[in-house]
Design an enzyme around this catalytic site. Sequence first.
Site, PDB file in Angstrom:
ATOM      1  N   GLN A 114     115.419  51.629  19.762  1.00 49.86           N
ATOM      2  CA  GLN A 114     114.730  50.395  20.140  1.00 49.86           C
ATOM      3  C   GLN A 114     114.416  50.501  21.632  1.00 49.86           C
ATOM      4  O   GLN A 114     115.068  49.913  22.481  1.00 49.86           O
ATOM      5  CB  GLN A 114     115.604  49.166  19.849  1.00 49.86           C
ATOM      6  N   ASN A 131     127.155  30.074  16.951  1.00 49.78           N
ATOM      7  CA  ASN A 131     126.921  31.346  16.280  1.00 49.78           C
ATOM      8  C   ASN A 131     127.539  32.484  17.093  1.00 49.78           C
ATOM      9  O   ASN A 131     127.329  32.590  18.295  1.00 49.78           O
ATOM     10  CB  ASN A 131     125.408  31.559  16.146  1.00 49.78           C
ATOM     11  N   LYS A 187     154.607  73.900  31.665  1.00 49.73           N
ATOM     12  CA  LYS A 187     153.258  74.052  31.105  1.00 49.73           C
ATOM     13  C   LYS A 187     153.291  75.171  30.070  1.00 49.73           C
ATOM     14  O   LYS A 187     153.753  76.270  30.356  1.00 49.73           O
ATOM     15  CB  LYS A 187     152.263  74.373  32.223  1.00 49.73           C
ATOM     16  N   HIS A 193     166.406  70.865  38.132  1.00 50.67           N
ATOM     17  CA  HIS A 193     165.793  70.425  39.382  1.00 50.67           C
ATOM     18  C   HIS A 193     164.801  71.438  39.926  1.00 50.67           C
ATOM     19  O   HIS A 193     164.987  72.643  39.828  1.00 50.67           O
ATOM     20  CB  HIS A 193     166.824  70.185  40.514  1.00 50.67           C
TER      21      HIS A 193
END
Length: 453
Positions: free
Chosen positions: A73, A167, A349, A361
């Site tokens: 549109q 509405n 990781k 630590h």
Amino acid sequence: MTQDIVILAAGKGSRMKSAFSKVLHKVGGIAMVRRVLTTASTLPESKLHLVVGHQGEQVEANCQDFSANIVWQNDPQGTGDALRRVAPFLQADGATLTLYGDVPLIRASTLEKMTALSNSNTLVLLTISLDNPTGYGRIVRNEQGKVTAIVEQKDASESQLAIKEVNTGILLAPNNHLQGWLAALTNNNAQGEYYLTDVIAMAARDGVDIVTVNPENEAEVAGVNDRVQLAALERELQNQQAVSLMQNGATLLDPSRIDIRGELTTGHDVIIDVNCIFEGKVVLGTGVEVGPNCHLKNCTIGDNTIIKSNTLIEESQVGEHCDIGPFARLRPGTQLANKAKIGNFVETKKAIIGEGSKVNHLSYIGDTEMGANVNVGAGTITCNYDGVNKHLTQVADNVFIGSNTSLVAPVQVAEGAMIAAGSTITKQVGENQLAFARARQTNKDNWPRPIKK
């Protein structure tokens, strides 16, 4: 009854003052239009149509996983115009449900109430009564209480402006009537637009039953036109999610200070302290405790695990009875077995940490496979990157690693080995061996200390 579901997402949203499409702004960490598409997708026997316009390429790219029919549109001329663009794609039978990409908190249960009333000679409206209805189209009823029309604010008379029932824009219309109504729409109104709401008067004229359904609360049908309204809906959603968590057996020490930006699932007796953020899909097992200022993203936490303050966990799997933090960071690919401990200022990781192992630590453990009951001393580093590639460190069960050790990957440490503090390990350490790799200490007598000049 089969359904077409049309989501309107072509508006410019100029009041957002943004380079992005309005419907791509997030509520609870998820783009508004994606929330609507997700809710719509729960309805059975449905076909999705997404009407896009301004910055439509952004919207289409963001929503392509929903397999919706994209309808353009480019020159928006109202909601009726949007439906007319979709009309060629509508099924011959069934009904069409109209939703809005900037009304993100609509509930599936409300839509199910609407679809339960739908048939080939019934139009279903979602309405709500507001103390201040300014800006909304008014629901006009006759003396028998039947809906006869919806009148927009700018076209309403003084008596119509006094009506409190408004509405919401959400309606479900039978396709066998809707096609004709859309073709008959005109733009003879103050805005010069084609109003979808004009089909209500046509339905009344044609003897179609018009029934109304109400949402559970006002926030469910609240739209977003600016960032103030966006922030208000964000707070509303966070409150709803907090209430749901507490009703399901979680304790929130301050329900106003939790942010859920995705999906959070909790077992019973979970305790969440203040200022915690949960992003993506997060699962907390029974008895989990999360300390203040933690950030968890796309992770699963096993039963009775303790996460202390200021900890970040991302795309990781954590077992039961683990102890993490404070100030720990678990990066993507971390897997902790039961009873593992990750202490303060430790970063992991792509690390597999075995049952009962401890990294207490000031350590970095990356690209590592670690067995059970390993003790890692403070300051231990896995040197996993050679400037081009990452390499694996393998540590077997019952290994003791002294403080300030560097493990230069690729390297293996066998079961029961012990590494002396301060060592730089570049070669394999065998089973039950003691490894030390450091310069010999030299002490010089009567060493003259430097003097400041």
